[in-house]
Scaffold this motif. Structure first.
Motif, PDB file in Angstrom:
ATOM      1  N   UNK A 152       0.829  -1.197   0.000  1.00  0.00           N
ATOM      2  CA  UNK A 152       0.000   0.000   0.000  1.00  0.00           C
ATOM      3  C   UNK A 152       0.861   1.243   0.000  1.00  0.00           C
ATOM      4  N   UNK A 153       0.251   2.283  -0.479  1.00  0.00           N
ATOM      5  CA  UNK A 153       0.892   3.589  -0.443  1.00  0.00           C
ATOM      6  C   UNK A 153       0.971   4.036   1.003  1.00  0.00           C
ATOM      7  N   UNK A 155       1.111   6.293   4.190  1.00  0.00           N
ATOM      8  CA  UNK A 155       0.470   7.565   4.461  1.00  0.00           C
ATOM      9  C   UNK A 155       1.467   8.711   4.468  1.00  0.00           C
ATOM     10  N   UNK A 157       4.189   8.851   3.063  1.00  0.00           N
ATOM     11  CA  UNK A 157       5.153   8.696   1.983  1.00  0.00           C
ATOM     12  C   UNK A 157       5.468   9.964   1.197  1.00  0.00           C
ATOM     13  N   UNK A 158       4.522  10.452   0.390  1.00  0.00           N
ATOM     14  CA  UNK A 158       4.841  11.693  -0.305  1.00  0.00           C
ATOM     15  C   UNK A 158       4.574  12.856   0.642  1.00  0.00           C
ATOM     16  N   UNK A 159       5.599  13.380   1.189  1.00  0.00           N
ATOM     17  CA  UNK A 159       5.419  14.420   2.203  1.00  0.00           C
ATOM     18  C   UNK A 159       4.663  15.586   1.613  1.00  0.00           C
ATOM     19  N   UNK A 160       5.149  16.034   0.526  1.00  0.00           N
ATOM     20  CA  UNK A 160       4.362  16.980  -0.257  1.00  0.00           C
ATOM     21  C   UNK A 160       4.136  16.305  -1.576  1.00  0.00           C
ATOM     22  N   UNK A 161       2.904  16.023  -1.847  1.00  0.00           N
ATOM     23  CA  UNK A 161       2.660  15.210  -3.024  1.00  0.00           C
ATOM     24  C   UNK A 161       3.170  15.920  -4.271  1.00  0.00           C
TER      25      UNK A 161
ATOM     26  N   UNK B  45       2.310  22.680  -3.325  1.00  0.00           N
ATOM     27  CA  UNK B  45       1.588  21.417  -3.361  1.00  0.00           C
ATOM     28  C   UNK B  45       0.178  21.564  -2.804  1.00  0.00           C
ATOM     29  N   UNK B 284      -5.071   3.556  -3.044  1.00  0.00           N
ATOM     30  CA  UNK B 284      -3.890   2.947  -2.444  1.00  0.00           C
ATOM     31  C   UNK B 284      -2.759   2.819  -3.454  1.00  0.00           C
TER      32      UNK B 284
END
Ligand code: ATP
Ligand code: MG
Lengths: 342, 328
Positions: A152-153, A155, A157-161, B45, B284
């Motif tokens: 799963x991705x 949460x 992960x991308x701090x700033x998408x 962002x 996801x």
């Protein structure tokens, strides 16, 4: 005699005949380059051998054969001999490898065939209902390995998408590498109210509280607007309720223990068995599905009022045995398949 | 039909910023751990992963996801919003109220684990907690199916049963769930009535075409008659390329026709179909997809009871740089 005859054919044929006997084994061990080393010994041996052969022969062609042998011993032929000796094992070895190639090839082919057969067999014996998820997976329309178990991705992960960026002027947005123009939403509260008013005029509706089948009589205390008429042949809806609502409600709210119905059935069964034990006969009877099934008949004759529960009791195990049977038969089917294929 | 051009001026948007305190998280919450760096960037962002949305309203929020017309993406929406809510840390119970044609379990990849349904609970064959299928990826997400495909549920009884269910979920030991999402079947039959009975807010899914819009208007009317006032809409399968060619209604056109606040706009995305077949909801996915991001943003707005303040209308024509001349 035969040996002499062949010796006579030509010097090279003589070499060919004798050579394997003398040095074939050792050459095979030592390889091509070692043939020179062995040759000196071999020369002497060969001489003796040939002479012995010649002496043992008694025909009129003896002289000629001896000449041949002498001829063999001359320098020129020795060189030839040496060369041919060196080349001999070459022929010998290549012959052997070609046969081993064939053997390996046959092994590979048979192995391949065995694998193919086994895969095919497993394909055939695998039970799959058409259209089931397993079947779709098998046909390659779904990916089984990916169903519900991918990573799963995270949460955080991308701090700033990085996929979504909005420009400083708020006029464009960049999503997944594409730039889109943004337009502001202008809907106001008043506009919303206008729509609500319009709809309230257009649609008058009361949530149905009662569902009746076509032909049913309307109860007197029911607002006719809240009746929903259901066609008699509706595919999955029934208007008749065989569920006891109070019991259903307690079932929903139950938090611990065995569900109410199962418990009730269990208790009824226990009572029945106890009464039977008190009666006589079945003193050793315990609550066991198999036993209960065996004693189905005495139950039925003796106990009329609790028929329903008893029905369930007798249904339960019989259903089980049925499913067991089908499972067994399936299993046996696959077994016979296996046998047929092997 | 309003022309898109009337809204396209970015200056007209800026002074428009609404006076209501609940503004979209995109534009207000620029508080991140790296603010200095962000300020220096020209583009900042939108989605901020270091902030969690704040739950507005009383729990459990019972949300019915409905549409009227079939196949517009109710189940897709339920699965994706449900799982993104779970990922944000909220406890979610998704109820598949589609009695005849259930498929939420398939979209979630949980089809093999549905042993008991509400019908079994009502019959007393199992307890409610045994019928709840807990997701393996997020333990705070649970699925509940109303019935197995072939079992019959008496009509007029489903609504009552759902009210009891919601009530029973409220006083569970592990606490009341934050969200109860109800995937409504298509149409306005008994299944629809069952699904909307326990709800106090609704998400209306529609596509930007005239047939879906007429059904949607009708359904909104019924919901309003039933007393559900908090209705937001979600426009699914939007193709910005077609809007540009005026072959498709824009989201703003849809909004003008229905007069509902926008919860989200989901672009048409082939990844949706792929994720359906994988049993792995889009939100996801890694890397994020266009539709997945849109679902995630919608989930965010649902939590904060917010609505969209700006929508994407069309693709900006690519600025041709100097090097594009050389095949860029
Ligand atoms: N944004 C999208 N882009 C591409 N395909 C989509 C999108 N949204 C939904 N779909 C596809 O549309 C189909 C129907 O979706 P879904 O099952 O969610 O609709 P539904 O409203 O629940 O249908 P039903 O009324 O039968 O319950 C699915 O195959 C799905 O993959
Ligand atoms: Mg659906």
């Amino acid at each position: 005699m035969a040996s002499i005859l062949t010796l006579r054919l030509s010097p090279s044929s003589y070499q060919r005949l004798i050579q394997p006997n003398l040095t074939g084994l050792r050459r095979a061990e030592l390889g091509f380059d070692s043939c020179r080393l062995n040759l000196r010994n071999d020369q002497r041996k060969a001489k003796k051998f040939v002479i012995r052969l010649a002496l043992s022969g008694d025909s009129d062609k003896q002289d000629k054969s001896i000449q041949d042998i002498v001829f063999v011993n001359t320098r020129n032929t020795l060189v030839k001999f040496r060369e041919s000796v060196c080349s001999r094992p070459h022929i010998f070895v290549t012959k052997r490898t070609s046969t081993s190639y064939v053997a390996v090839g046959i092994c590979v082919v048979t192995m391949f065939l065995v694998i193919v057969m086994r895969v095919y067999k497993s394909r055939i014996s695998r039970p799959s209902r058409p259209g089931s998820v397993a079947d779709l997976v098998r046909r390659g329309q779904l990916r089984s390995d990916r169903r519900g178990i991918s990573s799963t991705l995270k949460y955080e992960d991308p701090f700033n998408n990085p996929m979504v960026k909005i420009s400083m002027t708020n006029s464009t947005v960049e999503m997944c590498g594409k730039v889109y123009r943004l337009a502001p939403v202008t809907l106001t509260r008043e506009q919303q109210n206008v729509h609500i008013k319009r709809r309230s005029r257009a649609y008058q509706w009361k949530r149905p509280t009662i569902f009746l089948k076509e032909g049913d009589a309307v109860p007197s205390d029911v607002d006719p607007d809240t009746i929903r008429w259901i066609p008699a042949n509706h595919p999955f809806a029934t208007t008749v309720s065989d569920i006891d609502e109070d019991m259903a409600q307690t079932n929903v709210y139950q938090k611990h223990g065995v569900p109410f119905r199962i418990k009730a059935e269990h208790e009824a069964l226990q009572k029945k068995l106890e009464s039977l034990q008190n009666d006589q006969k079945f003193s050793k009877l315990t609550i066991d599905a198999g036993n209960a099934k065996n004693f189905e008949r005495p139950f039925r004759t003796q106990l009329k009022p609790d028929d329903q529960v008893e029905e369930k009791l007798s249904n339960g195990p019989s259903r089980h045995t049925q499913s067991d049977c089908t499972r067994n038969s399936l299993g046996s089917n696959t077994n016979t398949d296996d046998i047929q294929h092997t | 039909m309003i022309s898109l051009l009337t809204h396209s001026n970015p200056l007209s948007y800026l002074p428009h910023s609404s006076p209501t305190p609940s503004i979209s998280p995109f534009f207000t919450h620029t508080k991140t751990l790296k603010p200095s760096k962000l300020k220096s960037l020209k583009i900042n962002s939108i989605l901020q992963y270091n902030r969690k949305p704040e739950l507005a309203g009383d729990t459990p929020r019972v949300v019915v996801i409905t549409s009227g017309k079939g196949g517009v993406g109710k189940t897709t929406t339920t699965a994706n919003i449900g799982l993104s809510l779970a990922r944000l840390g909220f406890s979610v119970v998704a109820i598949d109220a589609d009695v005849g044609l259930r498929n939420l379990d398939l979209l979630l990849g949980l089809e093999s684990r549905v042993n008991y349904t509400v019908v079994e609970v009502l019959n007393g064959d199992c307890r409610l907690d045994q019928a709840l299928v807990r997701d393996k990826r997020f333990s705070n997400f649970e699925l509940l199916c109303i019935s197995k495909p072939r079992s019959k549920l008496p009509m007029g009884f489903g609504g009552k049963a759902l009210v009891w269910l919601v009530d029973a979920l409220k006083d569970r030991e592990e606490g009341c769930p934050d969200f109860i999402l109800i995937d409504c079947p298509a149409g306005i039959d008994a299944g629809f009535i069952t699904a909307i009975t326990p709800a106090n807010e609704a998400v209306l899914v529609t596509t930007p075409d005239i047939t879906a819009l007429r059904d949607a208007d009708r359904v909104i009317g019924l919901l309003e008659c039933d007393g559900i006032r908090d209705i937001k809409m979600m426009v699914n399968r939007v193709r910005t390329d077609m809007i540009k060619g005026e072959d498709m209604m824009s989201v703003l056109d849809v909004q003008e026709m229905l007069g509902l606040a926008l919860l989200g706009v989901i672009p048409e995305d082939s990844e949706v179909i792929r994720s359906t077949n994988r049993g792995f909801p889009l939100v996801l996915n890694k890397p994020p997809t266009l539709a997945g991001l849109a679902f995630e943003q919608a989930a965010w707005r649902l939590v904060e009871q917010d609505s969209m303040k700006a929508v994407m209308v069309e693709e900006e024509p690519k600025k041709r740089g100097f090097f594009s001349f050389f095949g860029g």
